[in-house]
Design a protein around this motif. Structure first.
Motif, PDB file in Angstrom:
ATOM      1  N   UNK A 172     -19.968  19.806  59.941  1.00  0.00           N
ATOM      2  CA  UNK A 172     -18.654  19.730  59.055  1.00  0.00           C
ATOM      3  C   UNK A 172     -18.697  21.987  58.738  1.00  0.00           C
ATOM      4  N   UNK A 173     -20.165  22.498  58.175  1.00  0.00           N
ATOM      5  CA  UNK A 173     -20.134  23.915  58.568  1.00  0.00           C
ATOM      6  C   UNK A 173     -20.204  24.707  59.347  1.00  0.00           C
ATOM      7  N   UNK A 174     -20.813  24.628  60.795  1.00  0.00           N
ATOM      8  CA  UNK A 174     -20.036  24.762  62.108  1.00  0.00           C
ATOM      9  C   UNK A 174     -19.146  24.540  62.166  1.00  0.00           C
ATOM     10  N   UNK A 175     -18.472  24.009  62.212  1.00  0.00           N
ATOM     11  CA  UNK A 175     -16.790  23.704  62.378  1.00  0.00           C
ATOM     12  C   UNK A 175     -16.128  24.910  61.434  1.00  0.00           C
ATOM     13  N   UNK A 176     -16.861  24.546  60.391  1.00  0.00           N
ATOM     14  CA  UNK A 176     -15.824  25.696  59.835  1.00  0.00           C
ATOM     15  C   UNK A 176     -15.830  27.182  59.683  1.00  0.00           C
ATOM     16  N   UNK A 177     -17.050  27.422  60.560  1.00  0.00           N
ATOM     17  CA  UNK A 177     -17.247  28.950  60.767  1.00  0.00           C
ATOM     18  C   UNK A 177     -17.008  29.035  62.581  1.00  0.00           C
ATOM     19  N   UNK A 219     -14.183  13.108  55.231  1.00  0.00           N
ATOM     20  CA  UNK A 219     -12.823  13.884  54.689  1.00  0.00           C
ATOM     21  C   UNK A 219     -13.947  15.057  53.854  1.00  0.00           C
ATOM     22  N   UNK A 220     -13.275  16.609  53.967  1.00  0.00           N
ATOM     23  CA  UNK A 220     -13.567  17.820  53.553  1.00  0.00           C
ATOM     24  C   UNK A 220     -15.107  18.024  53.482  1.00  0.00           C
ATOM     25  N   UNK A 221     -16.141  17.630  54.385  1.00  0.00           N
ATOM     26  CA  UNK A 221     -17.496  16.918  54.620  1.00  0.00           C
ATOM     27  C   UNK A 221     -18.161  18.130  54.447  1.00  0.00           C
ATOM     28  N   UNK A 222     -17.187  19.654  54.665  1.00  0.00           N
ATOM     29  CA  UNK A 222     -18.074  21.216  54.127  1.00  0.00           C
ATOM     30  C   UNK A 222     -17.773  21.170  52.866  1.00  0.00           C
ATOM     31  N   UNK A 223     -17.060  20.352  52.223  1.00  0.00           N
ATOM     32  CA  UNK A 223     -16.964  21.315  50.549  1.00  0.00           C
ATOM     33  C   UNK A 223     -18.108  19.782  49.910  1.00  0.00           C
ATOM     34  N   UNK A 224     -18.209  18.625  50.365  1.00  0.00           N
ATOM     35  CA  UNK A 224     -18.870  17.202  50.050  1.00  0.00           C
ATOM     36  C   UNK A 224     -20.356  18.039  50.018  1.00  0.00           C
ATOM     37  N   UNK A 225     -20.621  16.808  48.196  1.00  0.00           N
ATOM     38  CA  UNK A 225     -21.806  17.473  47.837  1.00  0.00           C
ATOM     39  C   UNK A 225     -22.671  16.509  49.049  1.00  0.00           C
TER      40      UNK A 225
END
Length: 356
Positions: free
Chosen positions: A217-222, A245-251
Motif C-alpha cells: 500500500x505504501x509502495x503504491x502511494x509513492x 481499504x486505505x491500507x497505507x493509513x491503517x494501523x
C-alpha cells in the motif's frame, strides 16, 4: 385490432419450426422491421422481424416451443388494446405486413425494439451465426460492437473481437529477491509487546501478511500516478480474499483484523492484487497471479527460504523471498512498475520505514 404474428416458411421443405428466442416480452412496444423472434429448423436459424408497430400481447408459442408453418405464434395489439378486448374482435393482418416469403426476411435498417418497462434487459441484436460463433468462442455479445443495420452484430464483428482478444499484449513481468530478516525481527518484537489476557495469551497477533499488505500500500502511494492507481482498494489473498481499504493509513492491527475477517463486498476493479505464500508452509517460491484490466498489477510473494551468504566478511544465514510483479503495459509502463516494485522491496527490507 389485434394482428397475428404467424410462423413463416423459411425453406421449401419446412412444415414446422422451433422458436429459439423472443427478443421482446409481453407488454413491450415493437417496431415494424425490428427483429422479434428467432426460429430454428432442421436446416437453418433465422431472425423474423415484427410485421407491424404495436404492443406485443399474447405470446402463444414460448421460447423452445414448436409450431406449424402458418400458425399464429403471438399477437401484436394497438395502443390501449388488451387480450380481453381482442377476444371479441376478429383478428386481421396489416395491409403492408411482411409476408412469410423467403425474400422478405433480410434485415432492414429499421429502429430497434423499444422496451417500455424499466426492468427490461437490453436487447442485443445479432445474426444467428454471430450468436453461435460468440457462444463457441466464449465471447460476450454485449462487449462486441455491431456493424450491421441498426447495430446488429454480424459474424465478421465476432471474428474481429476474437482476433483482438488474441492480439492483446501479454502482461510484463519482473521479479526480485527481498531479504526479510529485519521484517521478521520486527514482527517478533511487535507480537511480544502485545498485552496479555488473564489466561496469559496475547490479545492480538500481527501476521507477517499484514506487514506485506502495508508495504505494498505504501509502495503504491509513492507510485508515479496516484490519479490512476487507486491504492485505497487493495485486494489481498492470504488463504481467503479480503479487501483492505486505505491500507497505507491503517494501523497493522486493523489490517490484521481485515485479513482475519475479510469483507464480502469487493470493488469491481481494484488497483492491485496481492497474493502471498509466505506463511502457509506450501513452499511455493515463485509464482504469478493473472488479472484483468482495469486492474493494473498483481504482486505475488513466495515462501520464505534460507540461504548462506557472506555479509561484511561473515558467513550468515539470510531469510528471503521472491517477489514477482505482473503489470498491464497499456496502463502502467516499465519505469512506473519498476518504481513500485523497488519501493515494495525497500519497505520489506527496512520495515521501520512503514512505522515512521
Amino acid at each position: 385490432m389485434a394482428f397475428e404474428v404467424i410462423l413463416p416458411r423459411v425453406d421449401m421443405d419446412m412444415t414446422n419450426g422451433t422458436i429459439r428466442t423472443w427478443y421482446a416480452r409481453e407488454g413491450d412496444r415493437v417496431v415494424r422491421g425490428a427483429a422479434l423472434f428467432e426460429i430454428e429448423t432442421g436446416k437453418a436459424a433465422m431472425e423474423i422481424d415484427a410485421p407491424t408497430d404495436g404492443i406485443l400481447g399474447t405470446i402463444l408459442v414460448p421460447a423452445g416451443g414448436m409450431a406449424p408453418v402458418g400458425s399464429a405464434v403471438a399477437y401484436i395489439f394497438e395502443e390501449g388494446e388488451t387480450p380481453e378486448t381482442h377476444l371479441a374482435l376478429p383478428s386481421r393482418s396489416p395491409p403492408d405486413a411482411i409476408q412469410p416469403d423467403l425474400v422478405t426476411f433480410q434485415p432492414a435498417p429499421q429502429p430497434q425494439l423499444i422496451a417500455t418497462r424499466p426492468d427490461q434487459e437490453t436487447i442485443i441484436r445479432a445474426t444467428p451465426l454471430a450468436r453461435r460463433m460468440a457462444r463457441e468462442a466464449g465471447l460476450a455479445l454485449n462487449a462486441i460492437a455491431g456493424s450491421g443495420p441498426s447495430g446488429r452484430i454480424t459474424a465478421d464483428d465476432v471474428r474481429l473481437a476474437g482476433q483482438a482478444g488474441r492480439n492483446r499484449p501479454l502482461p510484463m513481468m519482473m521479479s526480485l529477491v527481498c531479504r526479510l530478516d529485519r521484517l521478521l525481527e520486527l514482527l517478533v518484537r511487535i507480537n511480544d509487546s502485545a498485552p496479555k489476557n488473564p489466561d496469559g495469551t496475547p490479545q492480538w497477533m500481527i501476521p507477517i501478511d499484514a506487514l506485506v499488505v502495508k508495504a505494498l500500500a505504501l509502495a503504491l502511494h509513492q507510485g508515479p500516478d496516484m490519479t490512476t492507481l487507486r491504492s485505497s482498494e487493495l485486494v489481498v489473498s492470504c488463504g481467503t480474499a479480503g479487501i483492505i481499504h486505505h491500507a497505507a493509513r491503517q494501523p497493522l492491527a486493523r489490517i490484521a483484523e481485515a485479513l482475519e475477517n475479510p469483507l464480502h463486498s469487493a470493488p469491481a476493479s481494484p488497483a492491485a492484487m496481492l497474493w502471498t505464500f509466505l506463511a502457509d508452509g506450501v513452499g511455493i517460491e515463485q509464482f504469478t497471479v493473472p488479472f484483468d484490466p482495469p486492474t493494473m498489477l498483481s504482486i505475488s510473494v513466495g515462501a520464505l527460504s534460507e540461504r548462506v551468504a557472506i555479509v561484511d566478511g561473515k558467513v550468515i544465514t539470510v531469510r528471503e523471498t521472491n517477489c514477482t510483479l505482473l503489470a498491464d503495459p497499456n496502463t502502467l509502463g516499465v519505469p512506473a512498475a519498476t518504481e513500485i516494485l523497488s519501493a515494495f522491496r525497500r519497505f520489506l527490507e527496512d520495515p521501520l520505514l512503514m512505522l515512521a
